[in-house]
Design an enzyme around this catalytic site. Structure first.
Site: not given
Ligand code: ATP
Ligand code: MG
Length: 611
Positions: A64, A299, A309
């Site tokens: 995102e 994760r 984030k």
């Molecule tokens: P945050 O929780 O930090 O905002 P998010 O998961 O909302 O992160 P996205 O932009 O939706 O961020 O993430 C894109 C991809 O990265 C998703 O497929 C998510 O599962 C993966 N991802 C995010 N954080 C991690 C992590 N700590 N380890 C592995 N994969 C991750």
């Molecule tokens: Mg997300």
């Protein structure tokens, strides 16, 4: 034209994991062998006209665009792009931009840069521009109308509070909404009014009609569309209704003919809805079969950092760090500025592997990967971080006033096989050199192998000053020091043994206790050196709901005015060095330039945390 990535060469073979096993089984069974690909995302009719898909699998990385990517995303990028590469598939970069608020093109560009910098590309998708979910809003809307017409969705006008109360909980089934039994034509009419801006934000939602008593709360008629008057960074004001993530995401995967949709474990409970939606839309002829399947992995949780984030944004907005690319940040731009290489992050992703259960990875694992990568690549240099002047009092007498002695050392102790040896480093030794303050001790601790002055005991016997080699230069013997009125040492004195130049016939004619690094006063260059430590003083900064800002490490940045050897005059931003005995350093990408040298310590030579 779509071209699948070439499969990995055998020597790149990676340890197996459950995702590899699933993909290998699918390839064996030919689960996806009959799929067609029209060259661009689309519905069943679109792909039906396409050729058999040359990509054996399709994966995707769907961020995102609401912030900068962090080390956890790097893991996900390496998994998704890596699997596609290894199995003759392609990986799509897709912006999951279905949420109109918080998203920004600044983040879009930063994400593109990060994926490319990590060494991956989506050009095999036949598309230079990455995909974006907002391009699928028309289809999502059509899919929603289809669900309504087929009796699988309804417009609910309960208040958000009523909806929450009627959802039930783990032990208690939900209660059907009074709007649940509206006819498809009533629902269609009302949904179009939602779309046309006739209802206020929050006045109604479209819900899938599944089962209010399902033990999985995500199956209790989840909301799939909501009203939100917000300008979208891509579609502007075209829409005042937006799909919910749980509805949008499976559709995005299906339109792009994704085979293996890999996400983190928190989405496990969403999988039944993912499959339900696929089945309904395939039944309706909207989507091609076989549908994508979702698989969850653990994760990355890394000690001493936060990887949400929202929390990273707070560190930036409240000024606890200098920006998203502050070298202490676990963002990809921060790691890059700190001196991390794409190779080191890919090595890290391979080393931590893929599992189905949550665990913590120690920060030192990440540092170890960087050290391993830089050990072979980083040119060596001498630097003095905490300078103290050493004066060789007999220099003029030994060599003539003003003599400067050329010295040389290799840039790399052993060049990687098949690569030309880089030019040797040149520098000079003169009467005055800079040494590290802690390479001199008036009262040396036991076993000290550096400079210490002669000592006269009570009985009048004299222990001579210590004898050490100045690396690549001469052997010297300490004769004393000068101090200021506070007792702080301001200058160290020694005498040089003129026949002991490193590499000369007399090099071993005097026995030295140790070797120290140094930089000539005459040709050394001043540099700003930033020593970074962990941003948090606790391994789990946000554990148990603790305010992570309360455990910021107050000593995470120390800035020194250092001296470095003259070969570094030519160094360019991003160049990496091993400062001998001190660690790996990178020329700061934001501030380093000719005449203003700035180096960041990337990592020490060995793991020193907690020791
Ligand atoms: P945050 O929780 O930090 O905002 P998010 O998961 O909302 O992160 P996205 O932009 O939706 O961020 O993430 C894109 C991809 O990265 C998703 O497929 C998510 O599962 C993966 N991802 C995010 N954080 C991690 C992590 N700590 N380890 C592995 N994969 C991750
Ligand atoms: Mg997300």
């Amino acid at each position: 034209m779509t071209k699948p990535a070439s499969p990995a060469t055998p020597e790149e073979h990676k340890a197996s994991n459950f995702l590899r096993q699933i993909i290998e089984a699918d390839l064996d069974k030919g689960t996806y062998a009959s799929r067609r690909w029209a060259g661009s995302p689309g519905d069943a009719a679109h792909h039906a006209n396409g050729a058999p898909d040359p990509a054996k699998i399709r994966t995707r990385f769907p961020p995102e665009p609401n912030g900068y990517l962090h080390v956890g995303h790097a893991k996900s990028i390496c998994i998704n792009f890596g699997l596609a590469r290894d199995y003759g598939g392609v990986c799509h970069l897709r912006f999951d931009d279905t949420n109109p608020e918080k998203e920004d093109t600044e983040y879009v560009n930063a994400i593109i840069d990060a994926v490319k910098w990590l060494g991956f590309s989506w050009s095999q998708t036949g598309n230079d521009a990455p995909y974006q979910a907002s391009d699928y809003f028309d289809f999502m809307y059509r899919a929603a109308e289809h669900l309504i017409e087929a009796g699988h969705a309804y417009v609910d006008e309960q208040t958000p509070e009523e909806m929450r109360n009627n959802r039930g909980d783990f032990g208690k089934p939900g209660i059907n909404s009074p709007f649940r039994n509206r006819t498809p034509s009533d629902n269609l009419h009302r949904f179009r009014e939602m779309r046309d801006g006739k209802l206020a934000d929050g006045a109604a939602v479209l819900r899938a009609k599944i089962d209010m008593a399902s033990p999985n709360i995500n199956m209790r008629d989840p909301a799939i569309y909501r009203i939100r008057r917000a300008t979208h960074h891509h579609t502007g004001d075209t829409w005042c209704i937006y799909p919910m993530y749980t509805f949008a995401h499976p559709i995005e995967d299906a339109l792009e003919q994704i085979t293996h949709s890999i996400c983190t474990l928190e989405f496990e409970d969403q999988r039944p809805f993912y499959d339900w939606l696929m089945d309904r839309l395939i039944e309706g002829g909207l989507l091609a079969s076989p549908p994508p399947k979702q698989y969850e992995f653990a994760r990355l949780n890394l000690t001493y950092v936060v990887t949400s984030k929202r929390k990273l944004a707070q560190l930036v907005s409240e000024g606890h760090v200098s920006g998203w690319d502050d070298p202490r940040m676990p963002t990809i731009v921060g790691l890059r500025r700190r001196g991390y290489t794409p190779e080191s992050l890919r090595l890290f992703a391979d080393r931590i592997g893929v599992t189905k259960s949550d665990s913590w990875i120690d920060y030192s694992t990440l540092e170890g990967c960087l050290r391993e990568d830089l050990e072979l690549k980083a040119h060596r240099a001498m630097a003095v971080l905490d300078p103290l002047k050493l004066v060789l009092t007999n220099w003029d007498e030994a060599f003539g006033a003003g003599h400067s002695e050329p010295c040389t050392l290799p840039a790399l102790p052993h060049s990687p096989e098949g690569q030309p040896e880089p030019a040797a480093r040149q520098f000079t030794m003169g009467k005055e050199v800079w040494i590290e303050r802690d390479d001199f001790a008036e009262v040396p601790p036991k076993g000290y192998k550096r400079l210490s002055p002669p000592v006269t005991s009570a009985d009048g016997s004299v222990t001579p000053g210590s004898i050490v080699r100045l690396k690549a230069g001469y052997i010297v013997q300490c004769t004393g020091c000068l101090k200021n009125s506070d007792g702080r040492v301001t200058e160290v004195h020694a005498s040089v043994f003129p026949e002991t130049k490193s590499g000369s016939a007399g090099a071993d004619s005097v026995k030295a206790k140790g070797v120290i690094t140094w930089v000539g006063v005459a040709d050394g260059l001043q540099a700003e050196v930033r020593l970074y430590d962990r941003l948090f003083s606790e391994a789990h900064p946000d554990a148990g709901g603790r305010d992570f800002l309360s455990v910021l490490n107050p000593h995470s940045l120390t800035t020194m005015t250092a001296y470095v050897e003259p070969s570094l005059a030519q160094s360019k931003a991003d160049d990496k060095f091993q400062f001998e005995r001190l660690g790996y350093f990178v020329a700061d990408r934001a501030e380093h330039r000719a005449g203003h040298l700035v180096f960041n310590r990337a990592v020490g030579l060995k793991d020193s945390w907690g020791k």
